[in-house]
Scaffold this motif. Sequence first.
Motif, short mmCIF file in Angstrom:
data_model
loop_
_atom_site.label_atom_id
_atom_site.label_comp_id
_atom_site.label_asym_id
_atom_site.label_seq_id
_atom_site.Cartn_x
_atom_site.Cartn_y
_atom_site.Cartn_z
N ARG A 165 0.83 -1.20 0.00
CA ARG A 165 0.00 0.00 0.00
C ARG A 165 0.87 1.27 0.00
N ILE A 166 1.99 1.21 -0.72
CA ILE A 166 2.88 2.36 -0.81
C ILE A 166 2.79 2.97 -2.20
N VAL A 167 2.62 4.30 -2.24
CA VAL A 167 2.79 5.06 -3.48
C VAL A 167 4.16 5.71 -3.40
N LEU A 168 4.97 5.47 -4.41
CA LEU A 168 6.36 5.93 -4.41
C LEU A 168 6.55 7.06 -5.42
N MET A 169 7.15 8.17 -4.96
CA MET A 169 7.52 9.28 -5.84
C MET A 169 9.00 9.19 -6.19
N VAL A 223 11.85 -4.64 -5.05
CA VAL A 223 11.20 -4.05 -3.88
C VAL A 223 9.91 -3.33 -4.27
N ILE A 224 9.89 -2.77 -5.48
CA ILE A 224 8.65 -2.14 -5.95
C ILE A 224 7.57 -3.20 -6.14
N ASP A 225 7.93 -4.31 -6.77
CA ASP A 225 6.96 -5.39 -6.96
C ASP A 225 6.43 -5.91 -5.64
N GLN A 226 7.27 -5.90 -4.62
CA GLN A 226 6.88 -6.46 -3.33
C GLN A 226 6.04 -5.50 -2.48
N TYR A 227 6.36 -4.20 -2.56
CA TYR A 227 5.78 -3.28 -1.58
C TYR A 227 4.99 -2.10 -2.15
N VAL A 228 5.11 -1.81 -3.44
CA VAL A 228 4.58 -0.56 -3.99
C VAL A 228 3.37 -0.83 -4.88
N SER A 229 2.30 -0.06 -4.64
CA SER A 229 1.10 -0.19 -5.47
C SER A 229 1.14 0.72 -6.69
N LYS A 230 1.85 1.85 -6.60
CA LYS A 230 1.88 2.82 -7.69
C LYS A 230 3.16 3.63 -7.61
N VAL A 231 3.76 3.89 -8.78
CA VAL A 231 4.94 4.76 -8.85
C VAL A 231 4.56 6.01 -9.63
N ILE A 232 4.94 7.17 -9.09
CA ILE A 232 4.76 8.45 -9.79
C ILE A 232 6.16 8.98 -10.09
N LEU A 268 11.65 0.76 -15.43
CA LEU A 268 10.60 0.14 -14.62
C LEU A 268 9.40 -0.28 -15.48
N SER A 269 9.67 -0.58 -16.74
CA SER A 269 8.62 -1.02 -17.65
C SER A 269 7.85 -2.20 -17.06
N GLY A 270 6.52 -2.10 -17.07
CA GLY A 270 5.68 -3.15 -16.51
C GLY A 270 5.14 -2.83 -15.14
N VAL A 271 5.75 -1.83 -14.49
CA VAL A 271 5.27 -1.38 -13.18
C VAL A 271 4.08 -0.44 -13.38
N ASP A 272 3.14 -0.44 -12.44
CA ASP A 272 2.02 0.52 -12.48
C ASP A 272 2.59 1.90 -12.21
N LEU A 273 2.75 2.70 -13.27
CA LEU A 273 3.52 3.94 -13.19
C LEU A 273 2.83 5.05 -13.96
N ASP A 274 2.78 6.24 -13.37
CA ASP A 274 2.26 7.43 -14.04
C ASP A 274 3.32 8.52 -14.03
N ARG A 275 3.26 9.40 -15.06
CA ARG A 275 4.22 10.49 -15.17
C ARG A 275 3.55 11.82 -14.82
N ALA A 276 4.34 12.68 -14.18
CA ALA A 276 3.84 14.01 -13.82
C ALA A 276 4.66 15.07 -14.54
N GLU A 277 4.03 16.18 -14.83
CA GLU A 277 4.71 17.26 -15.54
C GLU A 277 5.43 18.22 -14.60
N GLU A 297 4.76 19.47 -8.20
CA GLU A 297 3.46 19.66 -7.54
C GLU A 297 2.44 18.64 -8.05
N GLN A 298 2.43 18.42 -9.37
CA GLN A 298 1.50 17.45 -9.92
C GLN A 298 1.84 16.04 -9.45
N ALA A 299 3.14 15.74 -9.32
CA ALA A 299 3.55 14.42 -8.83
C ALA A 299 3.01 14.19 -7.43
N PHE A 300 3.09 15.22 -6.59
CA PHE A 300 2.56 15.09 -5.23
C PHE A 300 1.05 14.86 -5.25
N GLU A 301 0.35 15.65 -6.05
CA GLU A 301 -1.11 15.51 -6.12
C GLU A 301 -1.51 14.11 -6.60
#
Length: 446
Positions: free
Chosen positions: A347-351, A367-376, A389-398, A401-405
Motif C-alpha cells: 500500500r505504498i505510493v512511491l515518488m 522491492v517495488i513489486d513487493q511493496y509498492v502499489s503505484k509509482v509516480i 521500470l517497464s511493466g510497473v504501475d507507473l504514471d508520469r507528472a509534468e 506539484e502534480q507528482a505530489f497531487e
Amino acid sequence: MSQVNALTNYHVVIGLGKTGDSAVRHLLAQGENVIAMDTREEAPFASELRATYPDLQLIEGGLDASVLINAARIIASPGIPLATDEIQRAIDAGVPVVSDIQVFAEAANAPIIAITGSNAKSTVTTLVGEMAKQCGLKAAVGGNLGTPALELLNSDIDVYVMELSSFQLEATEHLNAKVATVLNISPDHLDRYDSYEGYYQTKYKIFNGCEKAVINLDDNLAQPKTLNCPEQIGFSIDGKGADFVLDRTAQPWQLIVEGDALLSVDQLKIKGLHNYSNALAALALGHGFGLDMDGMLKALKSFPGLDHRCQWIKQVDEVDFYNDSKGTNVGATEAALKGLGPEYAKRIVLMLGGVGKDADFKVLRPVIDQYVSKVIVYGQDQDIIAKDLSGVDLDRAESFEQAFEMAYRNADHKGAVVFSPACASFDMFSGFEARGEAFKSMVEAL
C-alpha cells in the motif's frame, strides 16, 4: 621555511576544514606549538585562522614532508588518507599520526557513547542524545555529525554522544568509550581502503578500550570475531536471542527489553524495520550507559527522525507521508522501501524523479513489486526511470506539484506516500534539503 624550522616540539594539523580548524584552535589553547597544513591552494578556514592567530605558521598547496617528519605529532583530518606519501614518510620516521577524535578522547572529562556504521549512525546518535537529555543529563552530540569533537569539550558535560566515521577511526587507537557500537556494515569507501575487510576492521576500532559493546546480532560483519570489552549487549529485529529485540509475532509489533514488552511500534513516529533496529540500538546504548528506561522511552516516542531521511511527516486521511529526500540514489530508495514495506503490505505510493546520474533503476524492481502499489515519476530523467521500470504501475507528472497531487490521489487507506526520489535534485531544486522542504510544505497544507 626557516621560521618553521625554528620551532621545536610542534604539532602539525593537516587539513583545514571544520575538523582541522577545531584542532588548531584546541592545540593553541593548550599552549602547543602548531603548524597548519593543507593540500589546497586556498584552504577553507585559512583566512579566519590567520586573522585570529597572526603568528600561526600555515602551509597551503601541498604537504611538506620535511616539516612532517620532524613533528612531535600529526593530527590528520578525516579527509586526508593516511596512505598519502608524505604522511607515510612521517610514520616511517616514527612520528605519531592521530585523529582529532584521539585528541578529543584524551581531553574529554566525561564518558563517551560512540557510534559508527555504514548507515543510520546520524539517526542513532541524535536519538541517544535526545534520550540522555530527557533523562536530565547535559549531553554534547557531534563528531562526524554537526559540531566537531574538539569544539564540544566542556567541563560542564555529563556525556558525549559521538558519531564517528571510518575515516575518523583510522587514526584513533584508544577511544576508551563507556559504550560503543558498530550499527551495521555494507560496502562503502572502497576507493579509500585496500579491501572490504580493511574498511570494516577500521570500523571495529571504535571498540578499543570500551567498557560495553552493543552488537547488532542481525549483521555478521558488525560483530568482531575478537572483542575484548568486559560486557556485550545484543539487539535484533530478527527475533534472535538478544537483550533488545523486536517481537514480530505480536500485533502490533513490540520492542522487547530483556524479556519485557516495553513499547509497541504503533507508538513510534519513526517507522520501518530499519528504524526499529535504530530504536533498539539506541535503547541498548542508553541502557549500557545507565540511562533511565522511562526517560529513554519518552524520548523515543517523541522522536520524528532526522530531516529528509525517511522522516515521517504526518498522517492525513489515514495515509502516512514520508520525506526521504536524502534518498539521492537507488540504494537509499531500496533501503527505504525494505524498511517501510512490511508495515504497509503493498500500500505504498512511491515518488521518484530528478537527475538520475546514470543509475540503473531496474535495481528497484524487486522491492517495488513487493511493496509498492503505484509509482509516480517526475523531473529530468523520468523517461529513463519509466523505461527501466517497464511493466510497473507507473504514471508520469509534468511538475513536482502534480507528482505530489497524483501520489496523494492514488494513496490507499492505511497506506503511505513515500517520497524517496533515488535521484539528485538539481533539475528543480538547490539541493535535497530544499526538495524535502517543498514536499513537507505540501503535506502540511493538506
